[in-house]
Design a protein around this motif. Structure first.
Motif, PDB file in Angstrom:
ATOM      1  N   ILE A 101       0.840  -1.198   0.000  1.00  0.00           N
ATOM      2  CA  ILE A 101       0.000   0.000   0.000  1.00  0.00           C
ATOM      3  C   ILE A 101       0.876   1.249   0.000  1.00  0.00           C
ATOM      4  O   ILE A 101       1.800   1.366   0.801  1.00  0.00           O
ATOM      5  N   ASP A 102       0.601   2.153  -0.912  1.00  0.00           N
ATOM      6  CA  ASP A 102       1.377   3.385  -1.010  1.00  0.00           C
ATOM      7  C   ASP A 102       1.123   4.275   0.204  1.00  0.00           C
ATOM      8  O   ASP A 102      -0.028   4.539   0.561  1.00  0.00           O
ATOM      9  N   LEU A 103       2.203   4.761   0.804  1.00  0.00           N
ATOM     10  CA  LEU A 103       2.097   5.630   1.967  1.00  0.00           C
ATOM     11  C   LEU A 103       2.416   7.083   1.641  1.00  0.00           C
ATOM     12  O   LEU A 103       2.439   7.927   2.534  1.00  0.00           O
ATOM     13  N   ALA A 104       2.665   7.370   0.378  1.00  0.00           N
ATOM     14  CA  ALA A 104       2.998   8.730  -0.037  1.00  0.00           C
ATOM     15  C   ALA A 104       2.481   8.965  -1.450  1.00  0.00           C
ATOM     16  O   ALA A 104       1.854   8.084  -2.051  1.00  0.00           O
ATOM     17  N   GLY A 105       2.762  10.162  -1.958  1.00  0.00           N
ATOM     18  CA  GLY A 105       2.335  10.484  -3.311  1.00  0.00           C
ATOM     19  C   GLY A 105       0.903  10.966  -3.412  1.00  0.00           C
ATOM     20  O   GLY A 105       0.322  10.998  -4.493  1.00  0.00           O
ATOM     21  N   TYR A 106       0.321  11.370  -2.288  1.00  0.00           N
ATOM     22  CA  TYR A 106      -1.064  11.839  -2.293  1.00  0.00           C
ATOM     23  C   TYR A 106      -1.126  13.309  -2.702  1.00  0.00           C
ATOM     24  O   TYR A 106      -0.136  14.041  -2.611  1.00  0.00           O
ATOM     25  N   ASP A 107      -2.314  13.725  -3.111  1.00  0.00           N
ATOM     26  CA  ASP A 107      -2.484  15.137  -3.469  1.00  0.00           C
ATOM     27  C   ASP A 107      -2.633  15.984  -2.199  1.00  0.00           C
ATOM     28  O   ASP A 107      -2.759  15.469  -1.083  1.00  0.00           O
ATOM     29  N   THR A 108      -2.624  17.284  -2.406  1.00  0.00           N
ATOM     30  CA  THR A 108      -2.652  18.222  -1.275  1.00  0.00           C
ATOM     31  C   THR A 108      -3.903  18.065  -0.428  1.00  0.00           C
ATOM     32  O   THR A 108      -3.850  18.129   0.808  1.00  0.00           O
ATOM     33  N   ARG A 109      -5.051  17.855  -1.067  1.00  0.00           N
ATOM     34  CA  ARG A 109      -6.300  17.769  -0.301  1.00  0.00           C
ATOM     35  C   ARG A 109      -6.327  16.532   0.588  1.00  0.00           C
ATOM     36  O   ARG A 109      -6.905  16.545   1.673  1.00  0.00           O
ATOM     37  N   THR A 110      -5.680  15.452   0.133  1.00  0.00           N
ATOM     38  CA  THR A 110      -5.634  14.237   0.947  1.00  0.00           C
ATOM     39  C   THR A 110      -4.764  14.433   2.180  1.00  0.00           C
ATOM     40  O   THR A 110      -5.140  14.038   3.294  1.00  0.00           O
ATOM     41  N   TRP A 111      -3.597  15.064   1.998  1.00  0.00           N
ATOM     42  CA  TRP A 111      -2.751  15.344   3.160  1.00  0.00           C
ATOM     43  C   TRP A 111      -3.451  16.297   4.122  1.00  0.00           C
ATOM     44  O   TRP A 111      -3.332  16.157   5.351  1.00  0.00           O
ATOM     45  N   ALA A 112      -4.203  17.252   3.575  1.00  0.00           N
ATOM     46  CA  ALA A 112      -4.958  18.172   4.435  1.00  0.00           C
ATOM     47  C   ALA A 112      -6.010  17.414   5.238  1.00  0.00           C
ATOM     48  O   ALA A 112      -6.223  17.690   6.431  1.00  0.00           O
ATOM     49  N   ALA A 113      -6.659  16.430   4.600  1.00  0.00           N
ATOM     50  CA  ALA A 113      -7.669  15.621   5.289  1.00  0.00           C
ATOM     51  C   ALA A 113      -7.033  14.787   6.398  1.00  0.00           C
ATOM     52  O   ALA A 113      -7.586  14.658   7.496  1.00  0.00           O
ATOM     53  N   ILE A 114      -5.856  14.216   6.126  1.00  0.00           N
ATOM     54  CA  ILE A 114      -5.157  13.402   7.123  1.00  0.00           C
ATOM     55  C   ILE A 114      -4.750  14.257   8.319  1.00  0.00           C
ATOM     56  O   ILE A 114      -4.928  13.867   9.479  1.00  0.00           O
ATOM     57  N   LEU A 115      -4.210  15.444   8.048  1.00  0.00           N
ATOM     58  CA  LEU A 115      -3.815  16.347   9.138  1.00  0.00           C
ATOM     59  C   LEU A 115      -5.035  16.800   9.939  1.00  0.00           C
ATOM     60  O   LEU A 115      -4.967  16.940  11.174  1.00  0.00           O
ATOM     61  N   ALA A 116      -6.163  17.001   9.259  1.00  0.00           N
ATOM     62  CA  ALA A 116      -7.393  17.382   9.956  1.00  0.00           C
ATOM     63  C   ALA A 116      -7.878  16.248  10.852  1.00  0.00           C
ATOM     64  O   ALA A 116      -8.391  16.479  11.952  1.00  0.00           O
ATOM     65  N   LEU A 117      -7.703  14.996  10.399  1.00  0.00           N
ATOM     66  CA  LEU A 117      -8.062  13.839  11.221  1.00  0.00           C
ATOM     67  C   LEU A 117      -7.221  13.780  12.489  1.00  0.00           C
ATOM     68  O   LEU A 117      -7.720  13.504  13.579  1.00  0.00           O
ATOM     69  N   VAL A 118      -5.918  14.026  12.326  1.00  0.00           N
ATOM     70  CA  VAL A 118      -5.009  13.985  13.476  1.00  0.00           C
ATOM     71  C   VAL A 118      -5.361  15.082  14.489  1.00  0.00           C
ATOM     72  O   VAL A 118      -5.506  14.823  15.683  1.00  0.00           O
ATOM     73  N   ALA A 119      -5.518  16.298  13.980  1.00  0.00           N
ATOM     74  CA  ALA A 119      -5.797  17.431  14.863  1.00  0.00           C
ATOM     75  C   ALA A 119      -7.195  17.362  15.455  1.00  0.00           C
ATOM     76  O   ALA A 119      -7.408  17.734  16.615  1.00  0.00           O
ATOM     77  N   GLY A 120      -8.163  16.855  14.665  1.00  0.00           N
ATOM     78  CA  GLY A 120      -9.547  16.836  15.109  1.00  0.00           C
ATOM     79  C   GLY A 120      -9.900  15.602  15.909  1.00  0.00           C
ATOM     80  O   GLY A 120      -9.824  15.596  17.145  1.00  0.00           O
ATOM     81  N   ALA A 121     -10.278  14.526  15.203  1.00  0.00           N
ATOM     82  CA  ALA A 121     -10.767  13.318  15.881  1.00  0.00           C
ATOM     83  C   ALA A 121      -9.705  12.676  16.764  1.00  0.00           C
ATOM     84  O   ALA A 121     -10.005  12.203  17.862  1.00  0.00           O
ATOM     85  N   GLN A 122      -8.445  12.646  16.293  1.00  0.00           N
ATOM     86  CA  GLN A 122      -7.423  11.889  17.015  1.00  0.00           C
ATOM     87  C   GLN A 122      -6.919  12.598  18.275  1.00  0.00           C
ATOM     88  O   GLN A 122      -6.674  11.963  19.287  1.00  0.00           O
TER      89      GLN A 122
END
Length: 297
Positions: free
Chosen positions: A198-219
């Motif tokens: 499974i690729d762990l990199a190479g995502y677009d900007t909106r995907t990284w923004a969503a991941i960071l929002a998950l960390v800051a928000g729900a996590q």
């Protein structure tokens, strides 16, 4: 509006954003699960490993083992629930994983603590609601049914995580316990991702923004606010309010992703939520918590 009310509102909004963000992110679910746990571990390290190093070193091996096993269960939770969000609907996946208190009650029963009459009634209602919602999805697609099964398994593993965490938190602080769990979870998910290609990199900007929002928000934010509220509000009240994540996530998915909840599944989802609420309220006479606020989706 007092501090506890503000904390609960922020926490519910934070965890409600989890499923829509997962569905929005253009990345494999397991990769998202890895990054949210890894980045959360990194964020917690400065306030855990340094200031609380003596607590970690002085902890009994048995307690640390329970924390590690809780991390394994947490990885299983994310590995089942997060794919269910991408395979099915946000509303159904969020509601089915919210059955955690039901499985928690059954675990308590296996440990010799029998549910009350209200607890049994809630379990029956929840199972009936889950069966109704899943049955409605049979006519949609096999993928939708698989998503329902994965979401239910996510709820089961969340209950196992909570049961193990209860044993670990007898002598570990919440911050240290969470740091260990997230770290173990991230390590296991990394192994699974690498072994599966499974690729762990190479995502677009909106995907990284969503991941960071998950960390800051729900996590991180949701977890912190729920724990703050627990200092001033009963665990039962917090547990019931956590159920607001279900309509909150459904509303965000509708407004943001255009996911309209399936009409045929709505009665079952409502019945399920009523059952879970009854289970939580029926557990008020027990000393065992039915929801662990450290586990926010």
């Amino acid at each position: 509006m007092n501090g506890s009310v503000v904390a609960l509102v922020v926490a519910v909004l934070a965890v409600s954003s989890s499923a829509p963000l997962i569905a929005f992110a253009a990345a494999p679910a397991l990769a998202i699960a890895f990054w949210r746990n890894f980045l959360a571990t990194v964020a917690l390290t400065p306030v855990t490993y340094g200031p609380r190093r003596s607590e970690i070193r002085g902890a009994a091996r048995r307690v640390v083992l329970f924390a590690v096993l809780a991390g394994v269960a947490l990885a299983a939770h994310f590995a089942t629930w997060m794919p269910s969000v991408q395979l099915g609907s946000v509303a159904t996946a969020t509601a089915l994983v919210a059955t955690q208190p039901v499985w928690q009650g059954l675990i308590a029963m296996a440990q010799g603590r029998r549910p009350s009459a209200a607890g049994w009634a809630g379990i029956v209602l929840s199972v009936a609601g889950a069966a109704w919602a899943t049955g409605a999805d049979i006519g949609v697609s096999g993928e939708a049914v698989l998503a329902d099964i994965l979401a239910l398994l996510g709820g089961v593993f969340a209950a196992v995580y909570t049961a193990l965490g209860e044993r670990a938190r007898v002598s570990l602080s919440t911050t240290t316990y969470t740091w260990i769990c997230y770290g173990v979870c991230a390590a296991l998910l990394l192994i699974v991702c690498l072994a599966s290609g499974i690729d762990l990199a190479g995502y677009d900007t909106r995907t990284w923004a969503a991941i960071l929002a998950l960390v800051a928000g729900a996590q991180l934010l949701g977890h912190s606010m729920f724990n703050y509220a627990l200092q001033h509000t009963s665990a039962t009240t917090v547990s019931v309010l956590i159920l607001l994540e279900v309509p909150g996530a459904a509303l965000l998915a509708w407004l943001w992703l255009g996911q309209t909840p399936r009409a045929a599944a709505l009665p079952g989802l409502c019945l399920l939520l009523v059952g879970v609420a009854v289970v939580i309220l029926g557990a008020t006479r027990s000393t065992r918590p039915v929801v662990d606020p450290a586990l926010t989706d």
